[in-house]
Motif scaffolding. Sequence first.
Motif, PDB file in Angstrom:
ATOM      1  N   ILE A   4       1.049  -1.325   0.468  1.00 23.25           N
ATOM      2  CA  ILE A   4       0.072  -0.367  -0.421  1.00 23.25           C
ATOM      3  C   ILE A   4       0.968   1.360  -0.095  1.00 23.25           C
ATOM      4  CG2 ILE A   4      -1.427   1.207   1.160  1.00 23.25           C
ATOM      5  CD1 ILE A   4      -2.804  -1.775   2.508  1.00 23.25           C
ATOM      6  N   SER A   5       2.132   1.125   0.593  1.00 24.08           N
ATOM      7  CA  SER A   5       2.909   1.956   0.831  1.00 24.08           C
ATOM      8  C   SER A   5       3.502   2.416  -0.150  1.00 24.08           C
ATOM      9  CB  SER A   5       4.235   2.256   1.798  1.00 24.08           C
ATOM     10  OG  SER A   5       3.767   1.502   3.176  1.00 24.08           O
ATOM     11  N   ILE A   6       3.960   1.642  -0.887  1.00 22.17           N
ATOM     12  CA  ILE A   6       4.644   1.952  -2.641  1.00 22.17           C
ATOM     13  C   ILE A   6       3.779   2.416  -3.653  1.00 22.17           C
ATOM     14  CG2 ILE A   6       5.193   0.307  -4.761  1.00 22.17           C
ATOM     15  CD1 ILE A   6       6.809  -1.953  -2.144  1.00 22.17           C
ATOM     16  N   ILE A   7       2.129   1.906  -3.596  1.00 24.03           N
ATOM     17  CA  ILE A   7       0.955   2.311  -4.206  1.00 24.03           C
ATOM     18  C   ILE A   7       0.690   3.852  -4.180  1.00 24.03           C
ATOM     19  CG2 ILE A   7      -1.555   1.900  -5.549  1.00 24.03           C
ATOM     20  CD1 ILE A   7      -0.877  -1.134  -4.612  1.00 24.03           C
ATOM     21  N   LEU A   8       0.601   3.987  -2.695  1.00 24.16           N
ATOM     22  CA  LEU A   8       0.909   5.490  -2.578  1.00 24.16           C
ATOM     23  C   LEU A   8       1.812   6.400  -3.337  1.00 24.16           C
ATOM     24  CD1 LEU A   8      -1.204   5.718   0.641  1.00 24.16           C
ATOM     25  CD2 LEU A   8      -1.904   6.005  -1.392  1.00 24.16           C
ATOM     26  N   VAL A   9       2.882   6.067  -3.060  1.00 14.04           N
ATOM     27  CA  VAL A   9       4.207   7.146  -3.095  1.00 14.04           C
ATOM     28  C   VAL A   9       4.193   7.590  -4.534  1.00 14.04           C
ATOM     29  CG1 VAL A   9       6.548   6.580  -3.767  1.00 14.04           C
ATOM     30  CG2 VAL A   9       5.330   6.742  -1.593  1.00 14.04           C
TER      31      VAL A   9
END
Length: 67
Positions: A4-9
């Motif tokens: 999720i963090s990678i997708i948001l970044v």
Amino acid sequence: MQNISIILVIFWVVVIAFPAIIAYLIGGLLVFIGINIFMFGKQFWEKWASKKDYVKFGDYKIFRGKK
């Protein structure tokens, strides 16, 4: 959680690189809200308009009295 963090970044990098995408996101959201309002209004109107002062039984109409 890391996915999720990678997708948001990645999403925010794309938004910062191409700010016109925000206009499309907001426009899509407004269209979505408008469609929901239209569907709710149509459903409400059909329920309200279907209230009749009689009950149909075959070819006969039985009228209801006033309350």
